[in-house]
Design a protein around this motif. Sequence first.
Motif, mmCIF file in Angstrom:
data_model
loop_
_atom_site.group_PDB
_atom_site.id
_atom_site.type_symbol
_atom_site.label_atom_id
_atom_site.label_comp_id
_atom_site.label_asym_id
_atom_site.label_seq_id
_atom_site.Cartn_x
_atom_site.Cartn_y
_atom_site.Cartn_z
ATOM 1 N N LEU A 172 0.829 -1.198 0.000
ATOM 2 C CA LEU A 172 0.000 0.000 0.000
ATOM 3 C C LEU A 172 0.869 1.256 0.000
ATOM 4 O O LEU A 172 0.632 2.195 -0.765
ATOM 5 C CB LEU A 172 -0.922 -0.023 1.222
ATOM 6 N N PHE A 173 1.901 1.278 0.842
ATOM 7 C CA PHE A 173 2.778 2.439 0.919
ATOM 8 C C PHE A 173 3.623 2.581 -0.336
ATOM 9 O O PHE A 173 3.964 3.700 -0.740
ATOM 10 C CB PHE A 173 3.682 2.326 2.150
ATOM 11 N N LEU A 174 3.956 1.466 -0.948
ATOM 12 C CA LEU A 174 4.748 1.509 -2.185
ATOM 13 C C LEU A 174 3.950 2.191 -3.304
ATOM 14 O O LEU A 174 4.476 3.020 -4.052
ATOM 15 C CB LEU A 174 5.141 0.087 -2.578
ATOM 16 N N LEU A 175 2.671 1.837 -3.415
ATOM 17 C CA LEU A 175 1.844 2.402 -4.479
ATOM 18 C C LEU A 175 1.550 3.880 -4.254
ATOM 19 O O LEU A 175 1.347 4.631 -5.216
ATOM 20 C CB LEU A 175 0.526 1.621 -4.574
ATOM 21 N N THR A 176 1.524 4.283 -2.987
ATOM 22 C CA THR A 176 1.239 5.696 -2.684
ATOM 23 C C THR A 176 2.518 6.474 -2.391
ATOM 24 O O THR A 176 2.454 7.576 -1.836
ATOM 25 C CB THR A 176 0.294 5.796 -1.474
ATOM 26 N N GLY A 177 3.665 5.925 -2.758
ATOM 27 C CA GLY A 177 4.943 6.552 -2.436
ATOM 28 C C GLY A 177 5.294 7.751 -3.288
ATOM 29 O O GLY A 177 6.274 8.449 -2.996
ATOM 30 N N GLY A 178 4.558 7.992 -4.388
ATOM 31 C CA GLY A 178 4.806 9.172 -5.204
ATOM 32 C C GLY A 178 5.614 8.917 -6.460
ATOM 33 O O GLY A 178 5.964 9.869 -7.175
ATOM 34 N N TYR A 179 5.913 7.654 -6.747
ATOM 35 C CA TYR A 179 6.666 7.352 -7.966
ATOM 36 C C TYR A 179 5.759 6.754 -9.045
ATOM 37 O O TYR A 179 5.720 7.237 -10.170
ATOM 38 C CB TYR A 179 7.808 6.387 -7.656
ATOM 39 N N TYR A 180 5.016 5.719 -8.691
ATOM 40 C CA TYR A 180 4.148 5.086 -9.673
ATOM 41 C C TYR A 180 2.934 5.959 -9.992
ATOM 42 O O TYR A 180 2.520 6.061 -11.148
ATOM 43 C CB TYR A 180 3.684 3.714 -9.166
ATOM 44 N N VAL A 181 2.341 6.540 -8.960
ATOM 45 C CA VAL A 181 1.172 7.401 -9.148
ATOM 46 C C VAL A 181 1.447 8.723 -8.440
ATOM 47 O O VAL A 181 1.501 8.774 -7.210
ATOM 48 C CB VAL A 181 -0.106 6.753 -8.568
ATOM 49 N N GLN A 182 1.627 9.764 -9.240
ATOM 50 C CA GLN A 182 1.881 11.076 -8.634
ATOM 51 C C GLN A 182 0.586 11.815 -8.341
ATOM 52 O O GLN A 182 0.476 12.502 -7.323
ATOM 53 C CB GLN A 182 2.752 11.923 -9.562
ATOM 54 N N HIS A 183 -0.378 11.677 -9.222
ATOM 55 C CA HIS A 183 -1.647 12.405 -9.072
ATOM 56 C C HIS A 183 -2.707 11.427 -8.559
ATOM 57 O O HIS A 183 -3.449 10.821 -9.333
ATOM 58 C CB HIS A 183 -2.065 13.036 -10.398
ATOM 59 N N ILE A 184 -2.754 11.273 -7.243
ATOM 60 C CA ILE A 184 -3.695 10.347 -6.609
ATOM 61 C C ILE A 184 -5.055 11.022 -6.501
ATOM 62 O O ILE A 184 -5.139 12.218 -6.201
ATOM 63 C CB ILE A 184 -3.180 9.945 -5.209
ATOM 64 N N PRO A 185 -6.161 10.294 -6.775
ATOM 65 C CA PRO A 185 -7.506 10.880 -6.641
ATOM 66 C C PRO A 185 -7.709 11.489 -5.254
ATOM 67 O O PRO A 185 -7.158 11.013 -4.256
ATOM 68 C CB PRO A 185 -8.432 9.680 -6.875
ATOM 69 N N ALA A 186 -8.519 12.522 -5.202
ATOM 70 C CA ALA A 186 -8.693 13.287 -3.968
ATOM 71 C C ALA A 186 -9.178 12.421 -2.812
ATOM 72 O O ALA A 186 -8.733 12.580 -1.671
ATOM 73 C CB ALA A 186 -9.674 14.437 -4.212
ATOM 74 N N PHE A 187 -10.103 11.467 -3.106
ATOM 75 C CA PHE A 187 -10.654 10.660 -2.018
ATOM 76 C C PHE A 187 -9.659 9.612 -1.505
ATOM 77 O O PHE A 187 -9.902 8.968 -0.491
ATOM 78 C CB PHE A 187 -11.950 9.970 -2.471
#
Length: 686
Positions: A587-602
């Motif tokens: 979970l932290f890997l996917l939200t780490g800012g490399y794979y997905v920079q523009h994460i949906p607001a929710f």
Amino acid sequence: MGSKYQDEIEDLSTSSPPLSAMQVTNNNGVVHSFDINAQTCHRNRSSSQIDIQEDTCCSIKDRPLPIFLKFKDIEFKVKMSKATPGNPVKAVMSKVASNAEQDNYKQILKGITGSIGPGEILALMGPSGSGKTTLLKVIGGRLCENIKGNVTYNDVTYSPALKRRIGFVTQDDVLYPQLTVEETLIFAAFLRLSSSMSQKQKYERVEVILKELGLERCRKTRVGGGFIGGISGGERKRTSIGYEILVDPSLLLLDEPTSGLDSTSANKLIQILRENAKVGRTIVTTIHQPSSKVFHMFDKILLISEGHPMYYGKARESMSYFMSLRFIPDIAMNPAEFLLDLATGQVNDITAPDDIVAPKGTFEYERAVIRYVQNRYKIELEGKEKDAIQRTGKAPEHLRLATQVKKDWTISWWEQFLILFKRTYRERWRDYFDMLRIIQSLGVAVLLGLLWWKSSYANEARLRDQIGLLFYVCIFWTSSSIFGAVYVFPFEKFMLVKERKADMYRLSAYYVCSTLCDMIAHVTYPTIFMSILYFMVGFKKTLQCFFTTLSVILLIAITSQGAGEMFGAAVMSIRRAGNVASLILMLFLLTGGYYVQHIPAFMQWLKYISFMYHGFRLLLKVQYTGDELYECESIGGCRPLQSSPSFDTVNLKGGWKEVWMLLGMGVVYRLLAYICLRRKISQCII
């Protein structure tokens, strides 16, 4: 407690001034003397409080406080879990039945009475599942709920004050495998013996235990266990016993001490217990099927079948009692084997009374034999023992008062921390400096250095490569730290529970030293790793930038370590801890800012709790500044790095708030880990 103690206790109860000694005669006619004043010390005449002189009570030469143990009409039941059947019809029927009967309990102990005094050994015998270990735990104060009846120690009910006067040796030897026998006892001595004793006295105490238990030859050998080679089963069992008798417990409880031992080792072990009883200890042990020689070393026998008592009395009188009931062996038999045959109803080689009505050789006949013996016990023995306990006077006031006094911590928090730190490091140093772990760190560093050899960020593609390296380094040390910490508490759970039940140290001292010891590896390996990798790739070649980058990596590793400790303490299961750590890491890997920079607001709240997100951003700010130029060879000319799509969501001049986020996370994770650990261990202790 039998009537043989009545005269001694009544004399002590009415004596004035307080006596300095007492004598008790055991079943074999041996007279034991106990120094009361040395154990209970004196009462302050100006107040009702008891002044226990620890320097006297904890002296090597002192004998343990005499404990007269009584247990009367002990019943224990356990709540059964309701498993849902796979068949839907059965599931509905089970639900209906559960609604009709809300309390689904199974009765384990069904009215057991007995007593034992100092200098004696009581053996709890019976087939597997009869309730021997359950009764032992009730006596030791390790089961508190759903219990009926009374257990008293010198006519005082169980309280935390008794905790350090009771030694409990479990069937499974719970010891640190990497420590030697001598180290195991030395660390226990420094943790459990009073600070009023000098180091020399504590070492002498260990020497005495090693000699008494015959452990001198294996003193420098690792305890071992699992896949770690070590001492034999008999030596491991004697080490467990030494661990408990080190502090002169008044009441020593042992669960199947001869399990897995050959007859010679078992005889030697029981002989050691016999010698320990002579100095004034009260010893209760469960045993399955001892040899005839071992059987006759016991003073008393309590035979249990299906939670019911079948015999209680002197070991040497057990055969004559059952022969008086017309149970006569047809062949020469070991008394223990004879008793177990009666406890299971299998009397193939035993002549049984004619008034047992059931077809011989059937299950009904076995049940009838068991019921017959249980009924005869209630008629012949139970009433006599209860009357004897009732007639017995109260224990001396000195003993009652001393039993109620709770001992303070033997040493201070700081001393506990220092001893635990040394022990923890000695136990784990092989894991810290494991050759495979060293090769992994060096190999990965060299491999990454060769793959990104003298990389640069001259253009967008090369910049993306270098950013990918930073993210991989972040992943590598995050995962290494999490999985290096998540298994620590689950692996040491049983040892921790055992030592906390004995009040050996404060949980906070254990947790702090465990965390700091593990930081040795979490600091050493990233430092070696970055020292190799950093100057092979195209990072900024300044010492300031190197040490700043290294500091960020160490901060990420230490924060990840705290997260791993929290997950491990929360579940306290080796299998589930790994699964939880894998899920959180993904979970932290996917939200780490490399794979997905523009994460949906929710979903953006996830990145703010991700230490990988903050750590990765911090690494980018260390290596790059917004006004640096790149793409100078392109048609459009040089552009500042801040304009790169890779930094859309990162303000390279945005300050160092990520440092405070990581520091805060590291503190919060460790606080939560400690809270979870305390809650889990408390649940196991109660």
